[in-house]
Design a protein around this motif. Structure first.
Motif, PDB file in Angstrom:
ATOM      1  N   GLY A   1       0.815  -1.222   0.000  1.00  0.00           N
ATOM      2  CA  GLY A   1       0.000   0.000   0.000  1.00  0.00           C
ATOM      3  C   GLY A   1       0.845   1.266   0.000  1.00  0.00           C
ATOM      4  O   GLY A   1       0.312   2.371   0.151  1.00  0.00           O
ATOM      5  N   LEU A   2       2.171   1.099  -0.193  1.00  0.00           N
ATOM      6  CA  LEU A   2       3.072   2.261  -0.128  1.00  0.00           C
ATOM      7  C   LEU A   2       2.776   3.327  -1.201  1.00  0.00           C
ATOM      8  O   LEU A   2       2.691   4.511  -0.863  1.00  0.00           O
ATOM      9  N   PRO A   3       2.573   2.929  -2.473  1.00  0.00           N
ATOM     10  CA  PRO A   3       2.313   3.978  -3.479  1.00  0.00           C
ATOM     11  C   PRO A   3       1.051   4.774  -3.167  1.00  0.00           C
ATOM     12  O   PRO A   3       1.029   6.001  -3.316  1.00  0.00           O
ATOM     13  N   MET A   4      -0.001   4.068  -2.721  1.00  0.00           N
ATOM     14  CA  MET A   4      -1.269   4.741  -2.420  1.00  0.00           C
ATOM     15  C   MET A   4      -1.094   5.711  -1.252  1.00  0.00           C
ATOM     16  O   MET A   4      -1.593   6.828  -1.261  1.00  0.00           O
ATOM     17  N   GLN A   5      -0.354   5.235  -0.228  1.00  0.00           N
ATOM     18  CA  GLN A   5      -0.095   6.072   0.952  1.00  0.00           C
ATOM     19  C   GLN A   5       0.716   7.308   0.551  1.00  0.00           C
ATOM     20  O   GLN A   5       0.435   8.430   0.991  1.00  0.00           O
ATOM     21  N   PHE A   6       1.725   7.055  -0.269  1.00  0.00           N
ATOM     22  CA  PHE A   6       2.592   8.142  -0.729  1.00  0.00           C
ATOM     23  C   PHE A   6       1.783   9.162  -1.534  1.00  0.00           C
ATOM     24  O   PHE A   6       1.923  10.374  -1.353  1.00  0.00           O
ATOM     25  N   ALA A   7       0.919   8.623  -2.426  1.00  0.00           N
ATOM     26  CA  ALA A   7       0.081   9.506  -3.251  1.00  0.00           C
ATOM     27  C   ALA A   7      -0.845  10.336  -2.359  1.00  0.00           C
ATOM     28  O   ALA A   7      -1.019  11.542  -2.585  1.00  0.00           O
ATOM     29  N   ALA A   8      -1.439   9.691  -1.334  1.00  0.00           N
ATOM     30  CA  ALA A   8      -2.355  10.400  -0.439  1.00  0.00           C
ATOM     31  C   ALA A   8      -1.621  11.493   0.333  1.00  0.00           C
ATOM     32  O   ALA A   8      -2.128  12.605   0.519  1.00  0.00           O
ATOM     33  N   THR A   9      -0.389  11.172   0.774  1.00  0.00           N
ATOM     34  CA  THR A   9       0.408  12.164   1.516  1.00  0.00           C
ATOM     35  C   THR A   9       0.721  13.367   0.628  1.00  0.00           C
ATOM     36  O   THR A   9       0.569  14.519   1.047  1.00  0.00           O
ATOM     37  N   LEU A  10       1.165  13.077  -0.603  1.00  0.00           N
ATOM     38  CA  LEU A  10       1.499  14.180  -1.517  1.00  0.00           C
ATOM     39  C   LEU A  10       0.259  15.012  -1.853  1.00  0.00           C
ATOM     40  O   LEU A  10       0.318  16.242  -1.881  1.00  0.00           O
ATOM     41  N   ALA A  11      -0.873  14.303  -2.063  1.00  0.00           N
ATOM     42  CA  ALA A  11      -2.110  15.013  -2.403  1.00  0.00           C
ATOM     43  C   ALA A  11      -2.592  15.866  -1.236  1.00  0.00           C
ATOM     44  O   ALA A  11      -3.252  16.891  -1.432  1.00  0.00           O
ATOM     45  N   GLY A  12      -2.245  15.435  -0.015  1.00  0.00           N
ATOM     46  CA  GLY A  12      -2.695  16.154   1.182  1.00  0.00           C
ATOM     47  C   GLY A  12      -1.806  17.327   1.563  1.00  0.00           C
ATOM     48  O   GLY A  12      -2.116  18.058   2.510  1.00  0.00           O
ATOM     49  N   LEU A  13      -0.701  17.501   0.860  1.00  0.00           N
ATOM     50  CA  LEU A  13       0.216  18.608   1.189  1.00  0.00           C
ATOM     51  C   LEU A  13      -0.495  19.957   0.952  1.00  0.00           C
ATOM     52  O   LEU A  13      -1.220  20.106  -0.035  1.00  0.00           O
ATOM     53  N   PRO A  14      -0.290  20.930   1.856  1.00  0.00           N
ATOM     54  CA  PRO A  14      -0.990  22.211   1.694  1.00  0.00           C
ATOM     55  C   PRO A  14      -0.338  23.116   0.639  1.00  0.00           C
ATOM     56  O   PRO A  14      -0.021  24.269   0.892  1.00  0.00           O
ATOM     57  N   VAL A  15      -0.113  22.538  -0.527  1.00  0.00           N
ATOM     58  CA  VAL A  15       0.483  23.313  -1.636  1.00  0.00           C
ATOM     59  C   VAL A  15      -0.319  23.017  -2.902  1.00  0.00           C
ATOM     60  O   VAL A  15      -0.959  21.972  -3.003  1.00  0.00           O
ATOM     61  N   PRO A  16      -0.287  23.933  -3.883  1.00  0.00           N
ATOM     62  CA  PRO A  16      -1.006  23.662  -5.129  1.00  0.00           C
ATOM     63  C   PRO A  16      -0.414  22.449  -5.859  1.00  0.00           C
ATOM     64  O   PRO A  16       0.780  22.151  -5.697  1.00  0.00           O
TER      65      PRO A  16
ATOM     66  N   ILE B   1       4.895   4.619  -8.374  1.00  0.00           N
ATOM     67  CA  ILE B   1       4.660   5.459  -7.187  1.00  0.00           C
ATOM     68  C   ILE B   1       4.053   6.800  -7.592  1.00  0.00           C
ATOM     69  O   ILE B   1       3.090   7.261  -6.987  1.00  0.00           O
ATOM     70  N   PHE B   2       4.622   7.430  -8.632  1.00  0.00           N
ATOM     71  CA  PHE B   2       4.193   8.792  -8.978  1.00  0.00           C
ATOM     72  C   PHE B   2       2.955   8.838  -9.890  1.00  0.00           C
ATOM     73  O   PHE B   2       2.253   9.841  -9.900  1.00  0.00           O
ATOM     74  N   HIS B   3       2.732   7.778 -10.639  1.00  0.00           N
ATOM     75  CA  HIS B   3       1.614   7.816 -11.587  1.00  0.00           C
ATOM     76  C   HIS B   3       0.262   8.036 -10.898  1.00  0.00           C
ATOM     77  O   HIS B   3      -0.533   8.877 -11.358  1.00  0.00           O
ATOM     78  N   PRO B   4      -0.014   7.327  -9.764  1.00  0.00           N
ATOM     79  CA  PRO B   4      -1.295   7.595  -9.082  1.00  0.00           C
ATOM     80  C   PRO B   4      -1.421   9.050  -8.617  1.00  0.00           C
ATOM     81  O   PRO B   4      -2.517   9.617  -8.631  1.00  0.00           O
ATOM     82  N   VAL B   5      -0.296   9.655  -8.225  1.00  0.00           N
ATOM     83  CA  VAL B   5      -0.315  11.054  -7.764  1.00  0.00           C
ATOM     84  C   VAL B   5      -0.732  11.962  -8.926  1.00  0.00           C
ATOM     85  O   VAL B   5      -1.618  12.814  -8.794  1.00  0.00           O
ATOM     86  N   ILE B   6      -0.084  11.759 -10.069  1.00  0.00           N
ATOM     87  CA  ILE B   6      -0.359  12.593 -11.247  1.00  0.00           C
ATOM     88  C   ILE B   6      -1.808  12.420 -11.698  1.00  0.00           C
ATOM     89  O   ILE B   6      -2.500  13.393 -12.016  1.00  0.00           O
ATOM     90  N   GLN B   7      -2.254  11.168 -11.694  1.00  0.00           N
ATOM     91  CA  GLN B   7      -3.644  10.897 -12.083  1.00  0.00           C
ATOM     92  C   GLN B   7      -4.619  11.551 -11.120  1.00  0.00           C
ATOM     93  O   GLN B   7      -5.628  12.129 -11.529  1.00  0.00           O
ATOM     94  N   GLY B   8      -4.278  11.481  -9.816  1.00  0.00           N
ATOM     95  CA  GLY B   8      -5.133  12.084  -8.785  1.00  0.00           C
ATOM     96  C   GLY B   8      -5.296  13.582  -8.978  1.00  0.00           C
ATOM     97  O   GLY B   8      -6.362  14.145  -8.707  1.00  0.00           O
ATOM     98  N   PHE B   9      -4.239  14.228  -9.471  1.00  0.00           N
ATOM     99  CA  PHE B   9      -4.285  15.680  -9.687  1.00  0.00           C
ATOM    100  C   PHE B   9      -4.957  16.033 -11.022  1.00  0.00           C
ATOM    101  O   PHE B   9      -5.145  17.202 -11.333  1.00  0.00           O
ATOM    102  N   GLY B  10      -5.272  15.014 -11.804  1.00  0.00           N
ATOM    103  CA  GLY B  10      -5.959  15.254 -13.079  1.00  0.00           C
ATOM    104  C   GLY B  10      -5.036  15.645 -14.226  1.00  0.00           C
ATOM    105  O   GLY B  10      -5.503  16.135 -15.249  1.00  0.00           O
ATOM    106  N   TYR B  11      -3.728  15.416 -14.075  1.00  0.00           N
ATOM    107  CA  TYR B  11      -2.802  15.718 -15.181  1.00  0.00           C
ATOM    108  C   TYR B  11      -2.881  14.616 -16.245  1.00  0.00           C
ATOM    109  O   TYR B  11      -3.174  13.463 -15.924  1.00  0.00           O
ATOM    110  N   ASP B  12      -2.614  14.980 -17.481  1.00  0.00           N
ATOM    111  CA  ASP B  12      -2.651  14.024 -18.588  1.00  0.00           C
ATOM    112  C   ASP B  12      -1.443  13.074 -18.479  1.00  0.00           C
ATOM    113  O   ASP B  12      -0.299  13.534 -18.492  1.00  0.00           O
ATOM    114  N   PRO B  13      -1.686  11.743 -18.375  1.00  0.00           N
ATOM    115  CA  PRO B  13      -0.553  10.810 -18.251  1.00  0.00           C
ATOM    116  C   PRO B  13       0.366  10.831 -19.473  1.00  0.00           C
ATOM    117  O   PRO B  13       1.554  10.539 -19.350  1.00  0.00           O
TER     118      PRO B  13
END
Lengths: 433, 169
Positions: free
Chosen positions: A303-318, A349-361
């Protein structure tokens, strides 16, 4: 121990074994299987290992790798690269630094039939470097141009890195290929602009060469025709939806052999040499892909990539700050790790983060290829620099690194343009059927 | 007396090299077969008669290509590794780390070979066939096992003969 802790320890073990010079694919396979055994069970890990090895080795989509590599190898062994350089030289020789610009042009053209950056650099080091030295070009400029120009092979389709990224993220390989065309041309133009600027600042670096008549220029285009036909047919066929990337690769491979036969360059020895080089390169890539698949399964159960993605998505930055941090990470890590291995290690690890932010893969794929392109010309592990220095042993490594440094600026400008105008990468794939 | 690096290989190692070359030749033929099958399929498809089972055949030839290329890649040390930090070690350090890493490689290749044999056996028991033309494929994991096994032997050569090339790249 929680799966998350095991995942983190697994990543540390991976880094340790990597710096001990164990082959990248094996490291990922070993750590992945061992970690999976810890989290799930030993029996499940062994079953997963054999199933993944078989699935990767017999994967239809991955067959595209040996086929495109073979196309490039045949092109190299039949002298296509030399003809491309001669043609580019005819058109650019009247400019200050024209031979170096011709090298960039030839690299871009050769990159269109060869999917590997180091292979493009090796080819052009053998073809263009002696010519530049004959005209008393500065060693740093000449070798740096070849090293940087060779990196175009990673971005201009067909690109092995795009194939692997596409399979890993389930994106269309055809779209990724098409997406690489405009950024590839953009980087080529920026490289030529860099050469022009360097030569304006210090004209002694690139003495003027003999101007070529228009008649000779037009005649030189015959040397480009075969590459143009091959590229147009392979990429055009994919773009129009006539065939899949694997089919395009097979047709390209057969086409390169046919061109060699027509030009009288086809021999059993040439085919055998090309095949051996192809097998070696393809097996190296596929071993890394297999290892990364096993490691990816291990990461998924922790579950590390998902956790990592959630942490990055939760950062108080754009989101763009997070994307900038990811790009900075690739830039730094690319200096130490082979680009393909880096992408295989980090994309899950990074692909779920990018997808979560709605960027084009597709945009992200082009972006990370562009960023890791910098890694092949930066110290300490600049693969292209080692390749160039290895072929032209009289030029020290540090001279090649020094010569390649100005081109980093061009790559940074290209990255910034791609961030500000994502359409550079996404416009052409948007037109595909 | 010839230098140890140029001494002829013993019978066993010559056999290993020969087997490696046979596998490389097989891989090259499989690559050619892949190109041929796809080109014929695309050509006949435009005429409305695609090759039945082309997908199955490409998967099989693809697996043969990569599996049989493994011993050659291992013999010429063609696998990507990060050697930057390793090169910073002194001679003894390099020897120790290199030997340890080669032992790990032998173990990993041997384990992969063993598991592939088991995987092939399961295919044989379950009568596993390809999707379209239903060709038996139990032998493919066995072929992969042979490639991994031979690669383990090749790494053993590198471990026992440091600095010596088995096949010139």
């Amino acid at each position: 121990m929680t799966p998350l802790t095991i995942g983190t320890l697994g990543c540390l073990a991976l880094l340790l074994l990597l710096v001990c010079s164990l082959p990248v694919g094996l490291v990922m396979g070993i750590v992945g299987a061992a970690g999976y055994a810890f989290v799930v069970s030993g029996k499940a890990a062994l079953a997963m290992l054999s199933a993944n090895l078989y699935d990767v080795f017999s994967n239809y989509s991955l067959t595209v790798i040996p086929l495109f590599v073979f196309m490039g190898q045949v092109a190299f062994h039949t002298g296509i690269s030399g003809r491309l350089f001669a043609a580019a030289n005819c058109w650019m020789s009247s400019l200050r630094g024209g031979l170096a610009m011709a090298t960039v042009g030839a690299c871009a053209a050769f990159g269109a039939i060869c999917g590997s950056g180091p292979a493009t650099a090796a080819t052009m080091a053998a073809v263009a470097l002696p010519e530049m030295r004959r005209y008393r070009y500065d060693d740093a400029l000449a070798s740096g141009t070849v090293a940087a120009g060779g990196s175009l092979g990673m971005l201009i389709p067909p690109s092995v890195v795009f194939i692997v990224y596409g399979i890993l993220t389930e994106q269309s390989i055809g779209k990724l290929f098409i997406a690489g065309i405009v950024p590839g041309l953009l980087v080529s133009i920026l490289f030529c602009a860099t050469i022009s600027a360097i030569c304006r600042l210090d004209p002694k670096l690139a003495p003027a060469t003999v101007a070529v008549s228009w008649r000779a220029r037009v005649r030189s285009l015959a040397g480009v025709l075969e590459t143009l036909v091959l590229f147009a047919f392979v990429m055009g066929g994919m773009f129009a939806g006539w065939f899949t990337p694997t089919e395009a690769a097979a047709i390209g491979a057969a086409g390169s052999v046919a061109i060699a036969a027509v030009g009288g360059h086809c021999s059993l020895r040439m085919l055998w040499t090309s095949a051996q080089e192809t097998l070696r390169t393809s097996c190296m890539v596929m071993t890394i892909v297999a290892g990364a698949t096993v490691f990816g399964h291990f990461l998924a159960v922790t579950g590390l990539p998902m956790q990592f993605a959630a942490t990055l998505a939760g950062l108080p930055v754009p989101p763009w700050v997070v994307v900038a941090l990811i790009i900075a990470f690739y830039l730094a890590a690319g200096c130490f790790i082979d680009s393909l291995a880096l992408i295989l290690l980090t994309v899950p690890i990074f692909h779920p983060v990018i997808q979560g932010f709605g960027y084009d893969p597709i945009w992200f794929g082009v972006m990370i290829v562009l960023v890791t392109q910098m890694g092949v010309i930066t110290p300490p592990v600049g693969v292209n620099v080692y390749v160039v220095s290895g072929i032209e042993r009289s030029i020290p490594l540090q001279t090649v690194f020094r010569g390649a440094t100005p081109f980093l600026l061009a790559l940074l400008v290209a990255s910034a343009l791609l961030v500000c105008f994502p359409g550079i990468a996404t416009w052409l794939p948007g037109l595909m059927r | 007396m010839p230098h140890p690096e140029h001494k002829p290989l013993g019978l066993f190692w010559r056999g290993v090299v020969l087997l490696g070359r046979v596998m490389t030749g097989t891989a090259a033929l499989a690559l050619a077969a892949t190109i041929l099958v796809i080109c014929v399929d695309v050509a006949l498809r435009t005429a409305g008669h695609p090759v039945k089972g082309a997908y199955d055949l490409v998967r099989i030839f693809g697996a043969i290509t990569i599996a049989c290329a493994l011993p050659l890649t291992t013999a010429v040390k063609g696998h990507v590794a990060i050697e930057y930090f390793f090169q910073k070690l002194n001679r003894t350090g390099r020897l120790v780390v290199d030997s340890l890493m080669r032992l790990i490689m032998i173990g990993a290749f041997a384990l992969a070979a063993w598991e592939c044999v088991g995987y092939g056996n399961r295919f044989l028991r379950n009568r596993q066939v390809t999707d379209t033309i239903e060709l038996p494929i139990f032998w493919l994991p066995w072929l992969m096992a042979a490639a991994f096994g031979l690669s383990a032997v090749i790494v053993t050569f590198h471990l026992l003969h440091p600095g010596r090339e088995m096949i010139r790249p």
